[in-house]
Design a protein around this motif. Sequence first.
Motif, PDB file in Angstrom:
ATOM      1  N   ASP A   1      57.498  70.866  29.887  1.00  0.00           N
ATOM      2  CA  ASP A   1      56.799  71.165  30.448  1.00  0.00           C
ATOM      3  C   ASP A   1      55.720  71.464  30.305  1.00  0.00           C
ATOM      4  OD1 ASP A   1      59.230  71.801  32.245  1.00  0.00           O
ATOM      5  OD2 ASP A   1      59.304  74.295  32.015  1.00  0.00           O
ATOM      6  N   VAL A   2      55.679  71.411  28.303  1.00  0.00           N
ATOM      7  CA  VAL A   2      53.940  71.412  28.485  1.00  0.00           C
ATOM      8  C   VAL A   2      54.072  70.325  27.712  1.00  0.00           C
ATOM      9  CG1 VAL A   2      52.735  72.535  26.188  1.00  0.00           C
ATOM     10  CG2 VAL A   2      54.388  73.799  27.108  1.00  0.00           C
ATOM     11  N   LEU A   3      54.461  68.914  27.688  1.00  0.00           N
ATOM     12  CA  LEU A   3      54.305  67.592  27.469  1.00  0.00           C
ATOM     13  C   LEU A   3      53.101  67.406  28.456  1.00  0.00           C
ATOM     14  CD1 LEU A   3      57.522  65.985  26.742  1.00  0.00           C
ATOM     15  CD2 LEU A   3      55.178  67.331  24.723  1.00  0.00           C
ATOM     16  N   PRO A   4      53.254  67.090  29.625  1.00  0.00           N
ATOM     17  CA  PRO A   4      52.339  67.102  30.606  1.00  0.00           C
ATOM     18  C   PRO A   4      51.211  67.186  30.753  1.00  0.00           C
ATOM     19  CG  PRO A   4      54.230  67.451  31.664  1.00  0.00           C
ATOM     20  CD  PRO A   4      54.698  67.495  30.307  1.00  0.00           C
ATOM     21  N   LEU A   5      50.868  68.660  29.880  1.00  0.00           N
ATOM     22  CA  LEU A   5      49.860  69.385  30.537  1.00  0.00           C
ATOM     23  C   LEU A   5      48.674  68.741  29.087  1.00  0.00           C
ATOM     24  CD1 LEU A   5      50.582  72.847  31.362  1.00  0.00           C
ATOM     25  CD2 LEU A   5      49.763  71.032  32.517  1.00  0.00           C
ATOM     26  N   PHE A   6      49.767  68.650  28.045  1.00  0.00           N
ATOM     27  CA  PHE A   6      49.585  67.925  26.571  1.00  0.00           C
ATOM     28  C   PHE A   6      48.463  66.657  26.457  1.00  0.00           C
ATOM     29  CE2 PHE A   6      50.998  65.142  22.151  1.00  0.00           C
ATOM     30  CZ  PHE A   6      49.210  65.531  21.720  1.00  0.00           C
ATOM     31  N   LEU A   7      49.514  65.571  27.750  1.00  0.00           N
ATOM     32  CA  LEU A   7      49.114  63.680  27.634  1.00  0.00           C
ATOM     33  C   LEU A   7      47.809  63.395  28.506  1.00  0.00           C
ATOM     34  CD1 LEU A   7      52.812  62.608  28.026  1.00  0.00           C
ATOM     35  CD2 LEU A   7      52.000  62.301  25.847  1.00  0.00           C
ATOM     36  N   ILE A   8      47.469  64.984  29.690  1.00  0.00           N
ATOM     37  CA  ILE A   8      46.539  64.840  30.147  1.00  0.00           C
ATOM     38  C   ILE A   8      44.911  64.977  29.720  1.00  0.00           C
ATOM     39  CG2 ILE A   8      47.252  64.366  32.190  1.00  0.00           C
ATOM     40  CD1 ILE A   8      46.696  67.228  32.496  1.00  0.00           C
ATOM     41  N   ASN A   9      44.743  65.885  28.128  1.00  0.00           N
ATOM     42  CA  ASN A   9      43.922  66.451  28.037  1.00  0.00           C
ATOM     43  C   ASN A   9      43.703  65.655  26.584  1.00  0.00           C
ATOM     44  OD1 ASN A   9      42.860  68.780  29.745  1.00  0.00           O
ATOM     45  ND2 ASN A   9      45.427  69.140  29.302  1.00  0.00           N
TER      46      ASN A   9
ATOM     47  N   PRO B   1      44.292  65.154  22.489  1.00  0.00           N
ATOM     48  CA  PRO B   1      43.015  64.067  22.182  1.00  0.00           C
ATOM     49  C   PRO B   1      42.895  62.386  23.029  1.00  0.00           C
ATOM     50  CG  PRO B   1      44.544  64.964  20.289  1.00  0.00           C
ATOM     51  CD  PRO B   1      44.803  65.704  21.402  1.00  0.00           C
ATOM     52  N   LEU B   2      44.375  62.684  23.452  1.00  0.00           N
ATOM     53  CA  LEU B   2      45.067  61.293  24.131  1.00  0.00           C
ATOM     54  C   LEU B   2      44.681  61.412  25.434  1.00  0.00           C
ATOM     55  CD1 LEU B   2      48.932  62.002  23.584  1.00  0.00           C
ATOM     56  CD2 LEU B   2      47.381  61.042  22.037  1.00  0.00           C
ATOM     57  N   GLU B   3      44.487  62.215  26.103  1.00  0.00           N
ATOM     58  CA  GLU B   3      43.910  61.731  27.193  1.00  0.00           C
ATOM     59  C   GLU B   3      44.615  60.474  28.086  1.00  0.00           C
ATOM     60  OE1 GLU B   3      39.219  63.541  28.144  1.00  0.00           O
ATOM     61  OE2 GLU B   3      39.672  61.679  26.468  1.00  0.00           O
ATOM     62  N   TRP B   4      45.651  60.398  28.150  1.00  0.00           N
ATOM     63  CA  TRP B   4      46.099  59.314  28.429  1.00  0.00           C
ATOM     64  C   TRP B   4      46.007  59.392  30.677  1.00  0.00           C
ATOM     65  CZ3 TRP B   4      51.359  58.655  26.770  1.00  0.00           C
ATOM     66  CH2 TRP B   4      51.684  58.890  24.830  1.00  0.00           C
ATOM     67  N   GLY B   5      46.094  57.726  31.408  1.00  0.00           N
ATOM     68  CA  GLY B   5      46.110  58.167  32.990  1.00  0.00           C
ATOM     69  C   GLY B   5      47.538  57.706  33.064  1.00  0.00           C
ATOM     70  N   ALA B   6      47.254  57.664  34.647  1.00  0.00           N
ATOM     71  CA  ALA B   6      48.580  56.853  35.044  1.00  0.00           C
ATOM     72  C   ALA B   6      49.254  56.128  34.408  1.00  0.00           C
ATOM     73  CB  ALA B   6      48.594  57.160  36.414  1.00  0.00           C
ATOM     74  N   VAL B   7      48.855  54.797  34.131  1.00  0.00           N
ATOM     75  CA  VAL B   7      49.926  53.766  33.415  1.00  0.00           C
ATOM     76  C   VAL B   7      50.573  54.338  32.498  1.00  0.00           C
ATOM     77  CG1 VAL B   7      49.512  51.907  32.626  1.00  0.00           C
ATOM     78  CG2 VAL B   7      48.050  52.809  34.411  1.00  0.00           C
ATOM     79  N   TYR B   8      49.568  55.228  31.234  1.00  0.00           N
ATOM     80  CA  TYR B   8      49.990  55.767  30.155  1.00  0.00           C
ATOM     81  C   TYR B   8      51.112  56.720  30.247  1.00  0.00           C
ATOM     82  CZ  TYR B   8      47.885  52.871  26.297  1.00  0.00           C
ATOM     83  OH  TYR B   8      47.138  51.438  26.137  1.00  0.00           O
ATOM     84  N   ILE B   9      50.464  57.798  31.057  1.00  0.00           N
ATOM     85  CA  ILE B   9      51.537  58.280  31.328  1.00  0.00           C
ATOM     86  C   ILE B   9      52.978  58.220  31.969  1.00  0.00           C
ATOM     87  CG2 ILE B   9      52.406  60.344  33.524  1.00  0.00           C
ATOM     88  CD1 ILE B   9      50.196  61.591  31.229  1.00  0.00           C
ATOM     89  N   GLY B  10      52.926  57.163  33.018  1.00  0.00           N
ATOM     90  CA  GLY B  10      53.880  56.514  32.999  1.00  0.00           C
ATOM     91  C   GLY B  10      55.447  56.033  32.642  1.00  0.00           C
ATOM     92  N   TYR B  11      54.488  55.166  30.697  1.00  0.00           N
ATOM     93  CA  TYR B  11      54.808  54.742  29.987  1.00  0.00           C
ATOM     94  C   TYR B  11      55.754  56.061  28.681  1.00  0.00           C
ATOM     95  CZ  TYR B  11      52.418  50.390  30.811  1.00  0.00           C
ATOM     96  OH  TYR B  11      51.903  49.321  31.176  1.00  0.00           O
ATOM     97  N   SER B  12      54.482  56.646  28.962  1.00  0.00           N
ATOM     98  CA  SER B  12      55.399  58.297  28.517  1.00  0.00           C
ATOM     99  C   SER B  12      56.955  58.226  28.781  1.00  0.00           C
ATOM    100  CB  SER B  12      54.669  58.968  28.646  1.00  0.00           C
ATOM    101  OG  SER B  12      55.289  60.293  27.292  1.00  0.00           O
ATOM    102  N   ASN B  13      56.774  58.817  30.417  1.00  0.00           N
ATOM    103  CA  ASN B  13      57.890  58.752  31.162  1.00  0.00           C
ATOM    104  C   ASN B  13      58.737  58.198  30.486  1.00  0.00           C
ATOM    105  OD1 ASN B  13      56.935  61.514  31.938  1.00  0.00           O
ATOM    106  ND2 ASN B  13      55.908  60.297  33.698  1.00  0.00           N
ATOM    107  N   ALA B  14      59.012  57.201  30.298  1.00  0.00           N
ATOM    108  CA  ALA B  14      59.969  55.654  29.983  1.00  0.00           C
ATOM    109  C   ALA B  14      60.513  56.176  28.930  1.00  0.00           C
ATOM    110  CB  ALA B  14      58.919  54.383  30.196  1.00  0.00           C
ATOM    111  N   ALA B  15      59.421  56.165  27.790  1.00  0.00           N
ATOM    112  CA  ALA B  15      60.089  56.596  26.433  1.00  0.00           C
ATOM    113  C   ALA B  15      61.295  57.164  26.795  1.00  0.00           C
ATOM    114  CB  ALA B  15      58.965  56.679  25.878  1.00  0.00           C
ATOM    115  N   GLY B  16      60.465  58.442  27.871  1.00  0.00           N
ATOM    116  CA  GLY B  16      61.458  59.965  27.596  1.00  0.00           C
ATOM    117  C   GLY B  16      63.004  59.929  27.493  1.00  0.00           C
TER     118      GLY B  16
END
Length: 362
Positions: free
Chosen positions: A286-294, A296-311
Motif C-alpha cells: 500500500d505504501v509503494l505507489p506513494l513512494f514511487l510518484i514522489n 527521489p524516483l518521481e515515476w510517471g505512468a510508464v514506469y509505474i506500469g513497469y514497477s507493477n509488472a516487476a511485482g
Amino acid sequence: MWRSWVEPIVAGAQLASSFYDTGLLMVVKNYFNHSTSPGMESTDEEQQRAISNFYIINNLIVGLCPLASAYVLAWLGDRKHHKITICVPLFGYLVSRLFLLLVILLDWPIEVMYGSAALNGLTGGFTTYWAGIMALGSLNSSERGRSRRLITIELSHGLAGFIGSLTSGQIFVHFNVNYHHGTVLVSCSLAIYLFCVLYSIFALKVPKEGSGGNGNCAPNQASGGISKRQWVEQTERTRLLDGGPEPCSSLTRDERQRMVPSSKAIVTLFFTSAVLYELAVTGAVDVLPLFLINKPLEWGAVYIGYSNAAGYMICITSFLGIFTFSRCFRDTTMIIIGIASFSGGIFIMAYACSNILYLIGE
C-alpha cells in the motif's frame, strides 16, 4: 473440458485490474496536482498528503466492506451454486470500475471513488472472488495434482498482471479521448471485466465434487462406477501389496480423536502466520505507489506500469520455484524461503534511490 477452466477468468480479471490500478493512481495524482494551490511552498508535501489520505480511506473501505458480504456469498455458494462466489464479485468489479471512467469524463470529484470501493466490497471483492476461484480449481483437480493445479492458476494470474502492467502505462500516455488521459485505459478494463462476467455466467461449468479424485479418503467418489465395498477391498489389497500406510477409513475412532488436537494446533499456527504475513505484505504494497510518484524516483505512468509488472514477476518465479524445488524441499522449507525472499526485497526497496536498485529489490 475447457468449460471447467477458471484460467480465462483469472487472466482476464487480472489484466483488467492491472489497467485499472495504473489508471486510478495516475488519475488521483493528476487530480490533486491540479487542485492544489500553485503558490504554496509545500505543494509537493500537500499533494503527497492528499494522495496518502485518499488511499488510506480507499483501502480501509475495500478491506472492511467485504466483512459484511463475504460470508453470506460463501454460504450461498456452498449451498446453492459455486459460481455465485465468482459471478457476483466480478459484476461488482465491473460496476465499481465504471465510476473511474465517469470521474475522468465528467470531472467528478475523486471522492466518488469511495463509493466505488464500498460497492466493490459489498459485492464480495477480491476476498470472495479468489476464494471461489481456488474452490473451483480444487474441485477440478486430484489430491495429488492439486498443488500444481493451484500454482498454475497463480501463474496465469501473474502472467496477465505482468502483461497488463507493461502495457497500461503506454496506453495511459499515448491514447486518450478529448485530452482525458486514462479514458481508453479504463474502457479497456471495463470491456475485459464484461467478458469475464459473461464467461463466468454462460460458459463456466462447475465440476462435480470429487470428479478430480480425492485420494484414499473418498470411497464414495471412486472412479469406474464400482461400489464402496469393492473400492475398499481394492484399496486394502493395494496397500498390502505395496506395504503402504493404512487408509484413513481404517483408523479407529479413538485414533481419529487423538489426531484432532494436533490438527487444530497446526491449523491455528498456519492461520496466525498467514495473517501476520498478509499484514506485512499489505502494509508494504500500500505504501509503494506513494513512494514511487514522489522524490527521489518521481515515476510517471510508464514506469509505474513497469514497477507493477516487476511485482507480478513473483507469481512467475514462485511457479518455477515450486515446480523445481518441491521435489527436493518440504512445504515448510518452501514457505520459509518465500518469506525470506520477500523480506530481503522489501529491505532493498526501503533504501532505493535509483530506478535500478528499486527494480532489483522488486
